[in-house]
Design a protein around this motif. Structure first.
Motif, mmCIF file in Angstrom:
data_model
loop_
_atom_site.group_PDB
_atom_site.id
_atom_site.type_symbol
_atom_site.label_atom_id
_atom_site.label_comp_id
_atom_site.label_asym_id
_atom_site.label_seq_id
_atom_site.Cartn_x
_atom_site.Cartn_y
_atom_site.Cartn_z
ATOM 1 N N VAL A 172 22.620 8.183 34.158
ATOM 2 C CA VAL A 172 22.818 9.515 34.731
ATOM 3 C C VAL A 172 23.045 9.399 36.243
ATOM 4 C CG1 VAL A 172 21.724 11.755 35.115
ATOM 5 C CG2 VAL A 172 21.437 10.594 32.924
ATOM 6 N N GLU A 173 22.377 8.471 36.870
ATOM 7 C CA GLU A 173 22.443 8.339 38.326
ATOM 8 C C GLU A 173 23.768 7.749 38.817
ATOM 9 O OE1 GLU A 173 18.967 6.105 39.302
ATOM 10 O OE2 GLU A 173 17.642 7.605 38.401
ATOM 11 N N TYR A 174 24.411 6.914 38.025
ATOM 12 C CA TYR A 174 25.650 6.245 38.415
ATOM 13 C C TYR A 174 26.739 6.475 37.364
ATOM 14 C CZ TYR A 174 22.313 3.938 41.447
ATOM 15 O OH TYR A 174 21.322 3.692 42.361
ATOM 16 N N PRO A 175 27.205 7.712 37.242
ATOM 17 C CA PRO A 175 28.131 8.020 36.146
ATOM 18 C C PRO A 175 29.497 7.348 36.264
ATOM 19 C CG PRO A 175 27.970 9.882 37.627
ATOM 20 C CD PRO A 175 26.925 8.886 38.064
ATOM 21 N N LEU A 176 29.968 7.087 37.475
ATOM 22 C CA LEU A 176 31.285 6.462 37.616
ATOM 23 C C LEU A 176 31.263 5.041 37.063
ATOM 24 C CD1 LEU A 176 34.211 6.526 38.618
ATOM 25 C CD2 LEU A 176 33.374 5.743 40.830
ATOM 26 N N LEU A 177 30.386 4.231 37.563
ATOM 27 C CA LEU A 177 30.308 2.842 37.116
ATOM 28 C C LEU A 177 29.899 2.751 35.642
ATOM 29 C CD1 LEU A 177 30.435 -0.168 37.713
ATOM 30 C CD2 LEU A 177 28.058 -0.027 38.474
ATOM 31 N N CYS A 178 28.867 3.497 35.275
ATOM 32 C CA CYS A 178 28.384 3.436 33.896
ATOM 33 C C CYS A 178 29.408 4.005 32.914
ATOM 34 C CB CYS A 178 27.054 4.167 33.771
ATOM 35 S SG CYS A 178 25.714 3.345 34.662
ATOM 36 N N GLY A 179 30.129 5.043 33.325
ATOM 37 C CA GLY A 179 31.162 5.603 32.456
ATOM 38 C C GLY A 179 32.298 4.628 32.211
ATOM 39 N N LEU A 180 32.715 3.940 33.273
ATOM 40 C CA LEU A 180 33.782 2.941 33.112
ATOM 41 C C LEU A 180 33.337 1.811 32.187
ATOM 42 C CD1 LEU A 180 35.113 2.798 36.782
ATOM 43 C CD2 LEU A 180 36.249 3.835 34.799
ATOM 44 N N ILE A 181 32.121 1.343 32.374
ATOM 45 C CA ILE A 181 31.597 0.273 31.513
ATOM 46 C C ILE A 181 31.450 0.779 30.084
ATOM 47 C CG2 ILE A 181 29.584 -1.187 31.072
ATOM 48 C CD1 ILE A 181 29.268 -1.327 34.176
ATOM 49 N N GLN A 205 35.792 0.864 23.548
ATOM 50 C CA GLN A 205 37.021 0.187 23.111
ATOM 51 C C GLN A 205 36.676 -1.044 22.264
ATOM 52 O OE1 GLN A 205 40.220 0.667 23.026
ATOM 53 N NE2 GLN A 205 40.792 -1.372 22.380
ATOM 54 N N GLU A 206 35.702 -1.807 22.712
ATOM 55 C CA GLU A 206 35.330 -3.016 21.979
ATOM 56 C C GLU A 206 34.686 -2.688 20.641
ATOM 57 O OE1 GLU A 206 36.485 -6.010 22.875
ATOM 58 O OE2 GLU A 206 37.470 -4.709 24.324
ATOM 59 N N VAL A 207 33.841 -1.673 20.599
ATOM 60 C CA VAL A 207 33.226 -1.257 19.336
ATOM 61 C C VAL A 207 34.307 -0.802 18.357
ATOM 62 C CG1 VAL A 207 31.777 0.532 18.271
ATOM 63 C CG2 VAL A 207 30.963 -0.707 20.293
ATOM 64 N N MET A 208 35.272 -0.033 18.843
ATOM 65 C CA MET A 208 36.346 0.422 17.970
ATOM 66 C C MET A 208 37.180 -0.751 17.458
ATOM 67 S SD MET A 208 35.952 3.634 17.584
ATOM 68 C CE MET A 208 37.464 3.999 16.726
ATOM 69 N N SER A 209 37.537 -1.671 18.366
ATOM 70 C CA SER A 209 38.411 -2.798 17.992
ATOM 71 C C SER A 209 37.717 -3.835 17.118
ATOM 72 C CB SER A 209 38.929 -3.494 19.245
ATOM 73 O OG SER A 209 39.780 -2.655 19.949
ATOM 74 N N MET A 215 38.214 3.464 29.233
ATOM 75 C CA MET A 215 37.329 3.556 30.387
ATOM 76 C C MET A 215 37.469 4.926 31.053
ATOM 77 S SD MET A 215 37.915 -0.274 31.900
ATOM 78 C CE MET A 215 36.921 -0.122 33.379
ATOM 79 N N VAL A 216 38.713 5.381 31.187
ATOM 80 C CA VAL A 216 38.977 6.632 31.907
ATOM 81 C C VAL A 216 38.818 7.857 31.007
ATOM 82 C CG1 VAL A 216 40.742 7.943 33.163
ATOM 83 C CG2 VAL A 216 40.450 5.492 33.602
ATOM 84 N N VAL A 217 39.421 7.846 29.833
ATOM 85 C CA VAL A 217 39.457 9.079 29.035
ATOM 86 C C VAL A 217 38.258 9.255 28.107
ATOM 87 C CG1 VAL A 217 41.979 9.143 29.143
ATOM 88 C CG2 VAL A 217 40.866 8.257 27.096
ATOM 89 N N ILE A 218 37.500 8.211 27.859
ATOM 90 C CA ILE A 218 36.303 8.336 27.030
ATOM 91 C C ILE A 218 35.049 8.192 27.887
ATOM 92 C CG2 ILE A 218 34.965 7.325 25.127
ATOM 93 C CD1 ILE A 218 37.418 8.733 24.124
ATOM 94 N N GLY A 219 34.941 7.088 28.596
ATOM 95 C CA GLY A 219 33.725 6.808 29.349
ATOM 96 C C GLY A 219 33.417 7.815 30.436
#
Length: 154
Positions: free
Chosen positions: A91-100, A106-110, A138-142
């Motif tokens: 919650v505190e670092y949504p940019l970095l954590c969202g990208l990760i 993506q990896e779970v799906m693939s 990373m951008v549209v889901i995370g």
């Protein structure tokens, strides 16, 4: 505010965070997939559940694909929300954590969802496909999920 209203308030924030995160992520992802790969993408998604019968097409199968797509998006949003209750840095670092998180999705799906689906998609994938998939998710889901959780479920 009474002590009895706190669990309901928390539950309401959870629903809001998951609903908005899943809806925004699912809508952007489905739109970009349709633009990049064609408007029959929901049929491909349905094919992952019902197999070749999805090739018959029709409104019901198309809607099934859309439903499945949003079900997956809401599931990933719910998972992020649930984990964020224990790992507060999500919650505190949504940019970095969202990208990760988007890269992890993506990896779970693939590596898990697609190979176990009726599509049995296992690759091999080209480097371009791997990079594109990672960047897009990373951008549209995370990011929509992480920022929704930050905004609505503090």
């Amino acid at each position: 505010m009474t002590p009895d209203s706190v669990p309901a308030l928390t539950r309401n924030h959870a629903v809001t965070a998951i609903a908005i995160g899943g809806l925004v992520a699912g809508a952007i992802d489905l739109t970009q997939a349709c633009i990049l790969f064609g408007w029959d993408i929901p049929l491909s998604i349905a094919r992952g559940l019902i197999g070749a019968r999805a090739d018959q097409g029709g409104a019901a199968i198309y809607l099934l694909g859309v439903f499945l797509h949003f079900f997956i998006a809401f599931s990933f949003a719910a998972f992020y929300y649930a984990v964020s209750r224990r790992l507060r840095f999500l919650v505190e670092y949504p940019l970095l954590c969202g990208l990760i998180y988007g890269a992890a999705v993506q990896e779970v799906m693939s590596l898990i969802v697609l190979p176990l689906s009726a599509l049995h998609a296992r690759g091999p994938y080209s480097l371009h496909e791997l990079i594109q998939g990672l960047l897009v998710h990373m951008v549209v889901i995370g990011l929509p999920i992480s920022f929704s959780v930050r905004k609505f479920a503090r």
